[in-house]
Design a protein around this motif. Structure first.
Motif, PDB file in Angstrom:
ATOM      1  N   ARG A   1     -16.198 -17.422  15.048  1.00  0.00           N
ATOM      2  CA  ARG A   1     -17.245 -18.099  14.291  1.00  0.00           C
ATOM      3  C   ARG A   1     -17.595 -17.366  13.004  1.00  0.00           C
ATOM      4  N   ARG A   2     -17.214 -16.115  12.882  1.00  0.00           N
ATOM      5  CA  ARG A   2     -17.466 -15.387  11.648  1.00  0.00           C
ATOM      6  C   ARG A   2     -16.117 -14.971  11.065  1.00  0.00           C
ATOM      7  N   PRO A   3     -16.089 -14.590   9.806  1.00  0.00           N
ATOM      8  CA  PRO A   3     -14.801 -14.186   9.238  1.00  0.00           C
ATOM      9  C   PRO A   3     -14.214 -13.018  10.017  1.00  0.00           C
ATOM     10  N   CYS A   4     -12.932 -13.036  10.166  1.00  0.00           N
ATOM     11  CA  CYS A   4     -12.227 -11.952  10.837  1.00  0.00           C
ATOM     12  C   CYS A   4     -11.827 -10.953   9.770  1.00  0.00           C
ATOM     13  N   ARG A   5     -12.460  -9.803   9.750  1.00  0.00           N
ATOM     14  CA  ARG A   5     -12.162  -8.790   8.749  1.00  0.00           C
ATOM     15  C   ARG A   5     -11.308  -7.722   9.388  1.00  0.00           C
ATOM     16  N   ARG A   6     -10.079  -7.625   8.937  1.00  0.00           N
ATOM     17  CA  ARG A   6      -9.169  -6.607   9.453  1.00  0.00           C
ATOM     18  C   ARG A   6      -9.011  -5.514   8.429  1.00  0.00           C
ATOM     19  N   ARG A   7      -8.920  -4.309   8.904  1.00  0.00           N
ATOM     20  CA  ARG A   7      -8.575  -3.204   8.037  1.00  0.00           C
ATOM     21  C   ARG A   7      -7.118  -2.879   8.285  1.00  0.00           C
ATOM     22  N   VAL A   8      -6.355  -2.834   7.252  1.00  0.00           N
ATOM     23  CA  VAL A   8      -4.975  -2.412   7.383  1.00  0.00           C
ATOM     24  C   VAL A   8      -4.978  -0.925   7.089  1.00  0.00           C
ATOM     25  N   VAL A   9      -4.530  -0.138   8.035  1.00  0.00           N
ATOM     26  CA  VAL A   9      -4.662   1.305   7.964  1.00  0.00           C
ATOM     27  C   VAL A   9      -3.278   1.927   8.008  1.00  0.00           C
ATOM     28  N   ALA A  10      -3.072   2.965   7.234  1.00  0.00           N
ATOM     29  CA  ALA A  10      -1.793   3.663   7.270  1.00  0.00           C
ATOM     30  C   ALA A  10      -2.013   5.146   7.390  1.00  0.00           C
ATOM     31  N   GLY A  11      -1.163   5.794   8.123  1.00  0.00           N
ATOM     32  CA  GLY A  11      -1.157   7.246   8.193  1.00  0.00           C
ATOM     33  C   GLY A  11       0.268   7.662   7.932  1.00  0.00           C
TER      34      GLY A  11
ATOM     35  N   ALA B   1       0.810  -1.222   0.000  1.00  0.00           N
ATOM     36  CA  ALA B   1       0.000   0.000   0.000  1.00  0.00           C
ATOM     37  C   ALA B   1       0.840   1.268   0.000  1.00  0.00           C
ATOM     38  N   THR B   2       1.977   1.234   0.658  1.00  0.00           N
ATOM     39  CA  THR B   2       2.764   2.454   0.824  1.00  0.00           C
ATOM     40  C   THR B   2       3.970   2.537  -0.093  1.00  0.00           C
ATOM     41  N   GLY B   3       4.452   1.380  -0.558  1.00  0.00           N
ATOM     42  CA  GLY B   3       5.680   1.360  -1.337  1.00  0.00           C
ATOM     43  C   GLY B   3       6.926   1.513  -0.480  1.00  0.00           C
ATOM     44  N   LEU B   4       6.768   1.467   0.824  1.00  0.00           N
ATOM     45  CA  LEU B   4       7.882   1.630   1.753  1.00  0.00           C
ATOM     46  C   LEU B   4       8.386   0.277   2.230  1.00  0.00           C
ATOM     47  N   PRO B   5       9.681   0.159   2.529  1.00  0.00           N
ATOM     48  CA  PRO B   5      10.176  -1.089   3.122  1.00  0.00           C
ATOM     49  C   PRO B   5       9.730  -1.176   4.583  1.00  0.00           C
TER      50      PRO B   5
END
Length: 200
Positions: free
Chosen positions: A179-189, A84-88
């Protein structure tokens, strides 16, 4: 006029027992951490081997909140931030283990802790990133209010539990037994200079 937020200072070893208690007390109201009870001592959830730094919020003699800044560990979340960021990975630092005493809600304690971690990441020349379980709307709103942007999402196939996290691992929502899918948001600032990032 709301009360002043608590004072933020570096975490000390003597703070850890109170933080472990606070983590358990706030979990029923916030759902954080998602897996509860933990399969290891709460103290090991609070104190991570990958810590760059950690802070507590105090109100008088009471510890009322916590946040850590962490080095990124290899894994799908780090891969998502890199894409997402292009950063290492070494150019980023993860904000994590952020929790606040529910009795202090609305006082700016979470915002003050978040600012401490983000400010330190920037002092180190690193872009702050974090991940959040989307079932925690209060946390999502805190980050958005501070200019964070969703840069990716990941989930699990229904009925397929993720592998258990390594003991004390930083990938917090890879939880067995959901019991339900674990939906994670990957967030960047960040600084606003990398594609897909907003100023935080």
């Amino acid at each position: 006029m709301r009360p002043d937020p608590a004072t933020v200072r570096p975490r000390e070893a003597a703070d850890v027992p109170a933080l472990a208690r606070l983590l358990g007390e706030q979990q029923a109201l916030t759902g954080y951490p998602v897996r509860w009870p933990l399969p290891f001592p709460a103290e090991e959830f609070v104190v991570r081997g990958s810590e760059v730094a950690a802070w507590v919020a105090v109100d008088g003699a009471d510890v009322v909140g916590h946040v850590s800044l962490l080095d990124l560990a290899p894994g799908w979340d780090t891969d998502a931030w890199v894409a997402a960021t292009g950063l290492p990975p070494g150019a980023m630092a993860a904000v994590g283990v952020l929790f606040v005493d529910p009795a202090c809600t609305g006082r700016g304690v979470g915002s003050t802790l978040l600012a401490a971690a983000v400010g330190h990441a920037r002092e180190l020349g690193r872009t702050p990133v974090l991940d959040v379980v989307q079932e925690t709307p209060r946390a999502v709103e805190l980050y958005r209010r501070h200019g964070w942007q969703v840069v990716g999402a990941a989930g699990l196939a229904p009925g397929r539990p993720p592998p258990p996290p390594p003991h004390g691992a930083a990938r917090l929502s890879r939880r067995r037994g959901r019991r339900r899918p674990c939906r994670r948001r990957v967030v960047a600032g960040g600084t606003g200079t990398a594609p897909g990032l907003l100023s935080a």
